[in-house]
Design a protein around this motif. Structure first.
Motif, PDB file in Angstrom:
ATOM      1  N   HIS A  27      39.423  39.383  39.747  1.00 50.41           N
ATOM      2  CA  HIS A  27      38.634  38.493  40.916  1.00 50.41           C
ATOM      3  C   HIS A  27      38.496  39.726  41.902  1.00 50.41           C
ATOM      4  O   HIS A  27      37.384  39.803  42.556  1.00 50.41           O
ATOM      5  N   LEU A  75      35.547  42.240  41.055  1.00 49.53           N
ATOM      6  CA  LEU A  75      34.127  41.436  41.254  1.00 49.53           C
ATOM      7  C   LEU A  75      33.833  41.047  42.664  1.00 49.53           C
ATOM      8  O   LEU A  75      32.841  41.059  42.922  1.00 49.53           O
ATOM      9  N   TYR A  76      34.887  40.460  43.340  1.00 48.25           N
ATOM     10  CA  TYR A  76      34.805  39.889  44.756  1.00 48.25           C
ATOM     11  C   TYR A  76      34.299  41.229  45.770  1.00 48.25           C
ATOM     12  O   TYR A  76      33.201  41.158  46.469  1.00 48.25           O
ATOM     13  N   SER A 134      36.161  43.157  35.154  1.00 46.08           N
ATOM     14  CA  SER A 134      37.183  42.122  35.298  1.00 46.08           C
ATOM     15  C   SER A 134      37.910  42.043  33.842  1.00 46.08           C
ATOM     16  O   SER A 134      37.199  41.727  32.971  1.00 46.08           O
ATOM     17  N   VAL A 175      38.628  34.298  38.178  1.00 44.58           N
ATOM     18  CA  VAL A 175      37.231  34.084  39.246  1.00 44.58           C
ATOM     19  C   VAL A 175      37.127  32.553  39.732  1.00 44.58           C
ATOM     20  O   VAL A 175      36.226  32.436  40.339  1.00 44.58           O
ATOM     21  N   VAL A 208      34.815  33.968  43.107  1.00 42.04           N
ATOM     22  CA  VAL A 208      33.675  34.722  42.449  1.00 42.04           C
ATOM     23  C   VAL A 208      32.766  33.984  41.623  1.00 42.04           C
ATOM     24  O   VAL A 208      31.597  34.097  41.746  1.00 42.04           O
TER      25      VAL A 208
END
Length: 289
Positions: free
Chosen positions: A149, A152-153, A167, A172, A209
């Motif tokens: 998470h 990607l965040y 990830s 997510v 996400v």
């Protein structure tokens, strides 16, 4: 005498192999944002000490209930990260993310500002301490579970810092945790991040996400995402994949046998490294051996 010579040769061989292994540093990173100092593990490839070149960096985030050293001590192969650092000639940084920060800047707690910590304080410290490619062309990020998470965040919010992201078994959609048997424990652990709203699924949705497709699509960062078919987070990952496909966002998505385990992540990380290496080669930021 013959056996003694064999023993000496074996010892010398082991010493020789150790001397050519990647080096692990523990870096102290002061956080002005949180008024604390945290540790980060930094793996330097063997070639680093013999070169004057600037190296690309992979930021590797740990999961919930964990700490910065997880990737070095919890994989079945304890040399996994060091071997990958040597194989791809890349610096690997594993920063502290605390047990349940989710790499967010808490809206209620100034002592939990891990988005700021990673994107400003850790990266700045690493770039000042080591010879790095100090721009996005040589910087990638990935992680497992909470760290998936986080990767990607952070890359979605800060595309100026990274040229690719990944990830593994990513959380997510954090609200999924509230549907588990341990939801009361999750709420307690998330209180330093969300305070009294730690049991509110709408609060989790604001940071998920899964709901960042507009940013992800606009950024056009190369993404690699995978999850085990027996993982409790498989359905949110499948939904993220569906939304990325629907929005025509190019990405590498894989499901493999496995659950939420270190065996799975040990198998997954080399795929992420291979994916990133292709991008870094294209960016012409890989140090030649």
């Amino acid at each position: 005498m013959k056996n003694f010579k064999i023993l000496v040769f074996t010892v010398l061989l082991c010493v020789s192999s150790l001397s050519y292994a990647a080096k692990v540093d523990t870096l102290q990173v002061a956080s002005t944002a949180m008024g604390k100092t945290y540790k980060a593990a930094v793996v330097l490839p063997n070639s680093y000490t013999k070169s004057k070149a600037a190296y690309s960096v992979m930021y590797l985030l740990h999961g919930a209930y964990g700490h910065f050293s997880d990737w070095l001590k919890n994989t079945p192969n304890k040399k996994l990260v060091q071997n990958l650092s040597d194989q791809y000639n890349i610096i690997i940084v594993m920063p502290e993310g605390e047990t349940f920060s989710f790499y967010l800047d808490s809206p209620v707690n100034k002592g939990s500002q891990f988005e700021t910590f990673i994107t400003q304080e850790v990266i700045q410290k690493v770039d000042k301490t080591y010879r790095t490619i100090s721009n996005r062309s040589g910087r990638v990020i990935t992680g497992l579970s909470m760290g998936g998470h986080g990767a990607l965040y952070l890359s979605a919010k800060h595309p100026d810092l990274f040229c690719a992201a990944g990830s593994m078994s990513g959380a997510v959609d954090m609200s999924v945790m509230l549907n588990r048997d341990s939801s009361a424990q999750v709420v307690k652990l998330m209180q330093p991040v969300f305070g009294d709203k730690s049991d509110n699924s709408e609060m989790y949705a604001q940071y998920a996400v899964l709901n960042m497709l507009d940013k992800i699509k606009a950024n056009k960062l190369p993404l690699i995402i995978d999850c085990g078919v027996d993982d409790f987070l498989i359905e949110p990952n499948r939904e993220l994949h569906r939304r990325l496909v629907y929005n025509k966002v190019e990405h590498d998505y894989t499901e493999r046998p496995g659950a939420h385990t270190w065996d799975y992540w040990e198998n997954s990380l080399p795929y992420h490294m291979l994916f990133f290496n292709k991008i870094l080669l294209k960016n012409q930021v890989v140090v030649k051996k």
